[in-house]
Design an enzyme around this catalytic site. Structure first.
Site, PDB file in Angstrom:
ATOM      1  N   GLY A  62       0.825  -1.208   0.000  1.00  0.00           N
ATOM      2  CA  GLY A  62       0.000   0.000   0.000  1.00  0.00           C
ATOM      3  C   GLY A  62       0.858   1.256   0.000  1.00  0.00           C
ATOM      4  N   ASN A 102      -2.975  -8.465   0.187  1.00  0.00           N
ATOM      5  CA  ASN A 102      -3.881  -9.194  -0.723  1.00  0.00           C
ATOM      6  C   ASN A 102      -4.212  -8.357  -1.962  1.00  0.00           C
ATOM      7  OD1 ASN A 102      -5.597  -7.296   0.321  1.00  0.00           O
ATOM      8  ND2 ASN A 102      -7.243  -8.722   0.850  1.00  0.00           N
ATOM      9  N   ASP A 153      -4.407 -12.737   2.346  1.00  0.00           N
ATOM     10  CA  ASP A 153      -5.409 -11.952   3.072  1.00  0.00           C
ATOM     11  C   ASP A 153      -5.197 -12.210   4.561  1.00  0.00           C
ATOM     12  OD1 ASP A 153      -7.661 -11.089   4.420  1.00  0.00           O
ATOM     13  OD2 ASP A 153      -9.083 -11.934   2.976  1.00  0.00           O
ATOM     14  N   SER A 167      -5.176  -2.394   5.515  1.00  0.00           N
ATOM     15  CA  SER A 167      -6.575  -1.925   5.618  1.00  0.00           C
ATOM     16  C   SER A 167      -6.880  -0.991   4.455  1.00  0.00           C
ATOM     17  CB  SER A 167      -6.816  -1.142   6.919  1.00  0.00           C
ATOM     18  OG  SER A 167      -8.162  -0.671   6.950  1.00  0.00           O
ATOM     19  N   LYS A 195     -13.287  -6.532   8.712  1.00  0.00           N
ATOM     20  CA  LYS A 195     -12.586  -7.807   8.947  1.00  0.00           C
ATOM     21  C   LYS A 195     -11.091  -7.603   9.146  1.00  0.00           C
ATOM     22  CE  LYS A 195     -13.741 -11.610   6.726  1.00  0.00           C
ATOM     23  NZ  LYS A 195     -14.089 -12.465   5.554  1.00  0.00           N
ATOM     24  N   ALA A 249      -1.008   0.155  12.954  1.00  0.00           N
ATOM     25  CA  ALA A 249      -1.330   1.416  12.274  1.00  0.00           C
ATOM     26  C   ALA A 249      -2.767   1.763  12.613  1.00  0.00           C
ATOM     27  CB  ALA A 249      -1.157   1.258  10.769  1.00  0.00           C
ATOM     28  N   TYR A 274     -14.727   1.774   9.411  1.00  0.00           N
ATOM     29  CA  TYR A 274     -13.282   2.012   9.566  1.00  0.00           C
ATOM     30  C   TYR A 274     -12.978   2.427  11.008  1.00  0.00           C
ATOM     31  CZ  TYR A 274      -8.626   3.926   8.388  1.00  0.00           C
ATOM     32  OH  TYR A 274      -7.277   4.191   8.315  1.00  0.00           O
TER      33      TYR A 274
END
Ligand code: UDP
Length: 310
Positions: free
Chosen positions: A11, A33, A56, A75, A91, A114, A145
């Site tokens: 990310g 993932n 995942d 996330s 999840k 994080a 979130y």
């Protein structure tokens, strides 16, 4: 040399962490993932000390050999992403945090979560100090979130208190820089891409809501210092320079030399009205504060998106 597992390592923030920790001589196991992460963010890494695992993390995480740190950054993180992926967001904050903590426990590794300024919700206290408990709507669209991250913090503290795991929690405020996704819907990629394409900048509401934007290299430095510290309480990391969203739009038009205009759109539900980190704790305990100003950070980010749009 430490072995460091980074979930969400492909990310925006995760990939910068991979780069920085590899440069510091560590071995990195990057797990992602790729639902919002991108291989392009790590494609430049050619190192024997780097391993990518497509996985995942809401499912059992298997890693061979010793691990010294688990940094849990997986996330969806932009409001558009977590509106489109609400169940995955819940999840990964809940089950994913549990699995990542389980890995840390199994390997007797340190763990860093994080977390986010979203745990403060639409804050009634300003600027936000770590002691503030927040003002979150659990059933609103952002609840998926906010509550996942609040649960993740609670789970992290439970593993610390009950299992004696060496944990850290970083509450990350708005951060920008290269490798943000062009279409992730956040204000910086939106405004910069709109300005570079000569399109209207879409200011939501009247633009009086505020944010404080930190440049990615400052954030990475802060995370590194926190990782090496022994602070178990949450620590805010962000840039305390606060701006309204309307000012931000005007600044980006001016800095890019764009002829774009501003058009106003409806304010999304539960959009926080103000956000600015109180970074006293990071200043005092980590001797950290941001070094890159808004103008310079935007310049570097604009340069990245200019290349992307070519
Ligand atoms: N925003 C905006 N125009 C856009 C995208 C975002 O005015 O095209 C606003 C949004 O309503 C919010 C702020 O910019 O007040 C920051 O939004 P972002 O999605 O970057 O993240 P947030 O800080 O809300 O999590």
């Amino acid at each position: 040399m430490s072995t460091i597992v980074i979930t969400g390592g492909a990310g925006f923030i995760g990939s910068h962490l991979c780069d920085s920790l590899l440069q510091r001589g560590h071995r990195i196991i990057c797990i992602d993932n790729l639902i919002t992460g991108e291989i392009a963010n790590i494609a430049h890494i050619h190192s024997d000390n780097f391993l990518f695992i497509k996985h995942d993390v809401t499912h059992y995480i298997y890693v061979e050999g010793p691990v010294d740190y688990v940094l849990h950054f997986a996330s969806p993180a932009s409001p558009i992403d977590y509106l489109q992926l609400p169940i995955q967001t819940l999840k990964v904050g809940a089950l994913g945090t549990h699995k990542a903590l389980g890995l840390a426990r199994e390997k007797q590794a340190s763990f860093l979560l994080a977390s986010t300024s979203e745990v403060y919700g639409d804050p009634l206290a300003h600027p936000q100090r770590e002691e503030y408990w927040g003002n979150v709507n659990p059933v609103g669209p952002r609840g998926v979130y906010d509550e996942a991250k609040r649960f993740a913090e609670a789970m992290t503290m439970a593993y610390h208190r009950y299992h004696g795991i060496d944990t850290r929690i970083v509450r990350i405020f708005n951060t920008a820089g290269p490798r943000m996704r062009m279409n992730d819907g956040r204000v910086i990629p939106n405004f910069i891409c709109q300005a570079l394409k000569g399109e209207d900048l879409t200011v939501y509401g009247d633009g009086s809501q505020t944010r404080s934007i930190c440049y990615i290299s400052d954030l990475i430095e802060g995370i590194h210092r926190l990782m090496l510290s022994d602070i178990h309480d949450p620590v805010n990391l962000g840039n305390p320079h606060e701006t309204t969203i309307l000012e931000l739009a005007q600044r980006i038009i001016q800095q890019t030399g764009s002829s774009s205009q501003i058009s106003f759109r409806p304010l999304p539900e539960d959009d926080p009205k103000q956000r600015r980190p109180d970074i006293t704790r990071a200043r005092e305990l980590l001797s950290w504060e941001p070094a890159v100003g808004l103008r310079e950070g935007l310049e570097k980010t604009v340069a990245y998106f200019r290349e992307k749009l070519k």
